[in-house]
Design a protein around this motif. Structure first.
Motif, short mmCIF file in Angstrom:
data_model
loop_
_atom_site.label_atom_id
_atom_site.label_comp_id
_atom_site.label_asym_id
_atom_site.label_seq_id
_atom_site.Cartn_x
_atom_site.Cartn_y
_atom_site.Cartn_z
N ASP A 297 57.89 -62.38 108.55
CA ASP A 297 57.73 -62.16 107.11
C ASP A 297 57.49 -60.69 106.79
O ASP A 297 57.92 -60.18 105.75
CB ASP A 297 56.60 -63.03 106.55
N GLU A 298 56.84 -59.98 107.70
CA GLU A 298 56.59 -58.55 107.50
C GLU A 298 57.89 -57.75 107.59
O GLU A 298 58.12 -56.82 106.81
CB GLU A 298 55.59 -58.04 108.55
N LEU A 299 58.74 -58.13 108.55
CA LEU A 299 60.02 -57.42 108.71
C LEU A 299 60.93 -57.71 107.52
O LEU A 299 61.66 -56.82 107.05
CB LEU A 299 60.68 -57.83 110.02
N LEU A 300 60.90 -58.93 107.05
CA LEU A 300 61.70 -59.29 105.87
C LEU A 300 61.31 -58.43 104.67
O LEU A 300 62.16 -57.92 103.94
CB LEU A 300 61.49 -60.78 105.55
N GLU A 301 60.02 -58.22 104.49
CA GLU A 301 59.54 -57.38 103.40
C GLU A 301 59.94 -55.92 103.61
O GLU A 301 60.31 -55.23 102.65
CB GLU A 301 58.01 -57.50 103.32
N GLU A 302 59.91 -55.46 104.86
CA GLU A 302 60.29 -54.08 105.17
C GLU A 302 61.77 -53.85 104.83
O GLU A 302 62.14 -52.81 104.27
CB GLU A 302 60.03 -53.79 106.65
N ILE A 303 62.61 -54.82 105.16
CA ILE A 303 64.05 -54.69 104.86
C ILE A 303 64.28 -54.66 103.35
O ILE A 303 65.07 -53.86 102.84
CB ILE A 303 64.84 -55.86 105.50
N GLU A 304 63.58 -55.54 102.62
CA GLU A 304 63.75 -55.59 101.17
C GLU A 304 63.30 -54.28 100.51
O GLU A 304 63.97 -53.78 99.60
CB GLU A 304 62.92 -56.75 100.60
N ASN A 305 62.20 -53.72 100.97
CA ASN A 305 61.63 -52.53 100.32
C ASN A 305 62.23 -51.22 100.82
O ASN A 305 62.31 -50.25 100.08
CB ASN A 305 60.11 -52.51 100.52
N PHE A 306 62.64 -51.20 102.10
CA PHE A 306 63.11 -49.94 102.68
C PHE A 306 64.40 -50.16 103.49
O PHE A 306 64.44 -49.92 104.70
CB PHE A 306 62.03 -49.34 103.59
N PRO A 307 65.48 -50.59 102.84
CA PRO A 307 66.73 -50.81 103.59
C PRO A 307 67.26 -49.52 104.22
O PRO A 307 68.00 -49.57 105.21
CB PRO A 307 67.69 -51.35 102.52
N ASP A 308 66.87 -48.38 103.65
CA ASP A 308 67.32 -47.10 104.18
C ASP A 308 66.76 -46.82 105.58
O ASP A 308 67.27 -45.95 106.29
CB ASP A 308 66.93 -45.96 103.24
N ARG A 309 65.72 -47.54 105.97
CA ARG A 309 65.13 -47.35 107.30
C ARG A 309 65.88 -48.12 108.38
O ARG A 309 65.55 -47.99 109.56
CB ARG A 309 63.66 -47.77 107.29
N PHE A 310 66.89 -48.88 107.99
CA PHE A 310 67.63 -49.70 108.94
C PHE A 310 69.03 -49.11 109.11
O PHE A 310 69.84 -49.11 108.19
CB PHE A 310 67.65 -51.15 108.49
N SER A 311 69.27 -48.60 110.29
CA SER A 311 70.48 -47.84 110.57
C SER A 311 71.43 -48.65 111.45
O SER A 311 71.08 -49.04 112.56
CB SER A 311 70.10 -46.53 111.27
N PRO A 312 72.65 -48.90 110.98
CA PRO A 312 73.59 -49.71 111.76
C PRO A 312 74.06 -48.99 113.02
O PRO A 312 74.24 -47.77 113.01
CB PRO A 312 74.75 -49.94 110.79
N ASN A 313 74.25 -49.75 114.09
CA ASN A 313 74.80 -49.16 115.31
C ASN A 313 76.33 -49.20 115.22
O ASN A 313 76.91 -49.50 114.18
CB ASN A 313 74.27 -49.87 116.56
#
Length: 529
Positions: A297-313
């Motif tokens: 649930d914490e990671l889900l919230e992180e993705i929703e709030n900060f999608p820019d922190r997730f970098s595709p390989n």
């Protein structure tokens, strides 16, 4: 310059998978959508759907990324993307120092030419060439140098994380100030920019803005918000891992080597100079080599709030690109083209349109002095790509006044011992073994004589042989294709219209290898070999 073309298979530079794609082998058709022929784009234009809301986000973020942008081809292209009949054609590349190898330039010129050719054939539509900056890449060792006049120049820094965020620190400033040969626009790009992504945008804009090239940085929060559903699905369900592995198995059964291998989670976590993989261990998500952990649930919230922190390989980047662009085609090198075939199942799964995948134009430039030597030695275009030792032996043999392999002499010798063998049988069959052994020794001796003849002939032609080595070292420095080694400044500093001349010779839908021969002849002729 004079243009010649040859079949890529003659060069020995390309994989069987790449060459079979160009041959349109039936066995590969399940791994891409359509083959890139000009008439096939009509179908794609009708199929490609890209919503108005996405267009609005894209245009808004492009304006923001550029900041101040004067009216011109780039600004008009950006504004045209709001219209439903405007599409992009895209290439992507790392943020190389001073543009890096020549093929970076070739990628962009090929992409611009494709946009121009599409406009000629489909005038009711608009086509925008896009350069995708790989600002999130973190392999600095791949981009921190360039080669000019045989010398390697390197930017030394201890910065970490996504290279686009690297500050233009003392190391790069000192390097730039030492390089007197750099043109003003390159110096200004690094001296007035704040981060590496700023410098790259400046020099690419300088070189290609008059052609309307739009530069896009995918490391953008608003753009990544469009990708949130895919980020969530990959992190929590790992569908891409299974799909790409299935494609890999299928390709390997066909005898091809695969080069992209998926992870269970195909995203990096990116924050404050950090870009590290996300893994799942014992039900907890964590960033490797870091003390960063989340419950689901914490990671889900992180993705929703900060999608820019997730970098595709490398697996997810193409899908991200096609999600945020109204894109028709991607142009890349042979390795890039090949790995897109591993990704088709992902596009189908997420219902994202798979673009045309085109090889950029491949080019070999022969300087005036090298062109002269090639002509004097009578070398063909295919000869230029042969191993230099093989080429040397071939040249000496074909230019000799007689056949250095001594085939006639070997034939006569063989005939003589055949006669002796028959005679020995009539005298004493046990003698035949001795005759056969003597014949073998005689043939070996004659072969040694032939080798001495070849070496003597090579010595007599030492000037021509030396020229062969000079040609190969110029065109394949360090045994590497010129376009993958030399920087464009090698030609640009002699002729600042160098890039503009390339547009005349590039054909984005002709996948033959191009040889451009610099010549004293003014203008240019063209022939196909």
């Amino acid at each position: 310059m004079i243009k010649s073309t040859l079949d890529p298979a003659c060069t020995g530079l390309f994989s069987p998978l790449f060459l079979d794609y160009l041959k349109q082998k039936d066995s590969l058709k399940d791994f891409y959508h359509e083959y890139p022929k000009i008439e096939n784009f009509e179908k794609m234009l009708k199929e490609r759907v890209f919503g108005a809301e996405k267009r609005e986000v894209l245009v808004r973020r492009l304006w923001a990324q550029y900041g101040e942008l004067e009216d011109g081809p780039v600004s008009r292209n950006i504004q045209s993307l709001i219209q439903g009949n405007t599409f992009t054609v895209t290439t992507g590349h790392q943020l190389n120092l001073m543009t890096g190898p020549l093929y970076f330039i070739y990628k962009i010129v090929s992409t611009i030419r494709l946009a121009e050719e599409l406009k000629e054939h489909y005038p009711d539509y608009s086509f925008v060439p896009v350069y995708w900056m790989a600002s999130e890449d973190h392999d600095f060792a791949e981009i921190n140098h360039f080669l000019f006049d045989g010398k390697k120049y390197v930017w030394e820094t201890d910065q970490k994380g996504p290279v686009g965020e690297f500050y233009l620190d003392k190391g790069i400033q000192e390097l730039v100030s030492e390089l007197d040969f750099l043109p003003g626009f390159l110096k200004e790009a690094y001296q007035k920019g704040k981060q590496l992504k700023d410098a790259v945008r400046k020099y690419v804009h300088h070189l290609f803005s008059h052609k309307g090239l739009v530069i896009l940085d995918g490391n953008d929060k608003a753009l990544k918000q469009l990708f949130i559903p895919v980020i969530k699905d990959d992190v929590f369900h790992q569908n891409a891992n299974e799909l790409v592995n299935a494609s890999n198995v299928s390709l390997e059964k066909l005898g091809y080597k695969t080069q992209v291998f998926p992870r269970e989670i195909n995203f990096f976590y990116m924050k404050n100079g950090l870009r590290e993989r996300i893994i799942r261990s014992n039900g907890v998500f964590e960033v490797i080599n870091q003390e960063i952990r989340w419950q689901e649930d914490e990671l889900l919230e992180e993705i929703e709030n900060f999608p820019d922190r997730f970098s595709p390989n490398v697996v997810m980047r193409p899908l991200y690109q096609e999600t945020i662009l109204p894109n028709l085609a991607y142009l890349g090198g042979p390795a890039e083209v090949a790995y897109w075939f591993q990704l088709k199942k992902i596009f189908d799964f997420y219902k994202v349109g798979f673009p045309f995948v085109l090889p950029r134009n491949f080019v070999l430039i022969t300087p005036v002095n090298i062109t002269r030597k090639i002509r004097k030695l009578g070398l063909s275009p295919c000869d230029l790509f042969k191993d230099v030792d093989l080429l040397r032996k071939q040249f000496v043999k074909t230019t000799s006044s007689f056949d250095l392999d001594l085939p006639d002499e070997k034939s006569r010798l063989s005939g003589m011992f055949d006669e002796l063998y028959d005679k020995a049988g009539g005298v004493d069959k046990t003698l035949q073994t001795s005759v056969k052994a003597a014949g073998t020794r005689a043939q070996k001796t004659l072969q040694q004589v032939a080798e001495k003849f070849r070496k003597a002939e090579e010595k007599k032609k030492s000037t021509e042989v030396r020229r062969l080595y000079e040609i190969k070292e110029t065109l394949f420095p360090g045994n590497t294709p010129q376009e993958r080694k030399l920087n464009f400044l090698q030609f640009y500093l002699e002729d600042d219209t160098f890039i503009d001349k390339l547009y005349r010779f590039f054909d984005p839908l002709d996948f033959n290898f191009i040889i451009l021969s610099q010549d004293e002849i003014k203008g240019g002729a063209q022939k196909t070999l």
